[in-house]
Scaffold this motif. Sequence first.
Motif, short mmCIF file in Angstrom:
data_model
loop_
_atom_site.label_atom_id
_atom_site.label_comp_id
_atom_site.label_asym_id
_atom_site.label_seq_id
_atom_site.Cartn_x
_atom_site.Cartn_y
_atom_site.Cartn_z
N GLU A 1 8.65 -23.60 4.78
CA GLU A 1 7.36 -23.35 4.13
C GLU A 1 6.56 -24.65 3.98
O GLU A 1 5.38 -24.71 4.30
CB GLU A 1 7.58 -22.70 2.76
N GLN A 2 7.22 -25.70 3.52
CA GLN A 2 6.54 -26.99 3.33
C GLN A 2 6.05 -27.58 4.65
O GLN A 2 5.04 -28.29 4.68
CB GLN A 2 7.49 -27.99 2.65
N GLU A 3 6.75 -27.28 5.73
CA GLU A 3 6.36 -27.78 7.04
C GLU A 3 5.28 -26.89 7.69
O GLU A 3 4.85 -27.18 8.80
CB GLU A 3 7.58 -27.85 7.96
N GLY A 4 4.89 -25.81 7.01
CA GLY A 4 3.89 -24.91 7.57
C GLY A 4 4.45 -24.01 8.65
O GLY A 4 3.68 -23.41 9.42
N LYS A 5 5.75 -23.88 8.73
CA LYS A 5 6.41 -23.01 9.70
C LYS A 5 6.65 -21.65 9.01
O LYS A 5 7.77 -21.34 8.60
CB LYS A 5 7.72 -23.63 10.18
N TYR A 6 5.56 -20.90 8.88
CA TYR A 6 5.59 -19.70 8.04
C TYR A 6 6.46 -18.58 8.60
O TYR A 6 7.09 -17.85 7.84
CB TYR A 6 4.18 -19.23 7.74
N LYS A 7 6.49 -18.43 9.92
CA LYS A 7 7.35 -17.39 10.49
C LYS A 7 8.81 -17.68 10.16
O LYS A 7 9.55 -16.80 9.73
CB LYS A 7 7.16 -17.29 12.01
N GLU A 8 9.21 -18.94 10.35
CA GLU A 8 10.58 -19.34 10.01
C GLU A 8 10.84 -19.21 8.52
O GLU A 8 11.93 -18.83 8.11
CB GLU A 8 10.84 -20.78 10.48
#
Length: 167
Positions: free
Chosen positions: A90-97
């Motif tokens: 989430e913090q990395e902006g990898k919302y699918k993951e």
Amino acid sequence: PDINNTPEATIFMQQINEAYRQAVATYNRAASEYPLGDVTDEALLRMAQIFETELKDRAAAMQTYQKVVKFFPGTPVAEDAAWKVAQFHEQEGKYKEAVDAYREFIRNYPASGRVADAQFAMAEALEQLGRWVEAMDAYETFRQKFTSHPKVQLALDQINWIKAYRK
């Protein structure tokens, strides 16, 4: 003068970081030599924490948290690591993951005190992906399951906002 910008302070910080790297190497050696040992999961978790908080190496921390989740599923240590993995995505902006990781967290640790937060975070990540119907469903599940949670009203507000502007 700023005491933190002195050559002595720089040397001191390098010594501290070297001590942390040695600690990580020791934990790693213990985990490698005793992969199914009684405290291997805790050694790996501590290693990940050092990477994350002391050495500021998020990638190495993430790899180590994922190793804990993979090799020690269902344990309290893996629960903590799985939570960190979801938050990292989430913090990395990898919302699918992040959605996948929060979903896995909820499925694998249904009795966790973090399930409500995972459900809400999953709904937010679905919104970030523009998956409006799924986000609404996730918020609704949150509202129904966690009726006394402080974010219940916020979930309702998000549902109404999606209905009004995004559906």
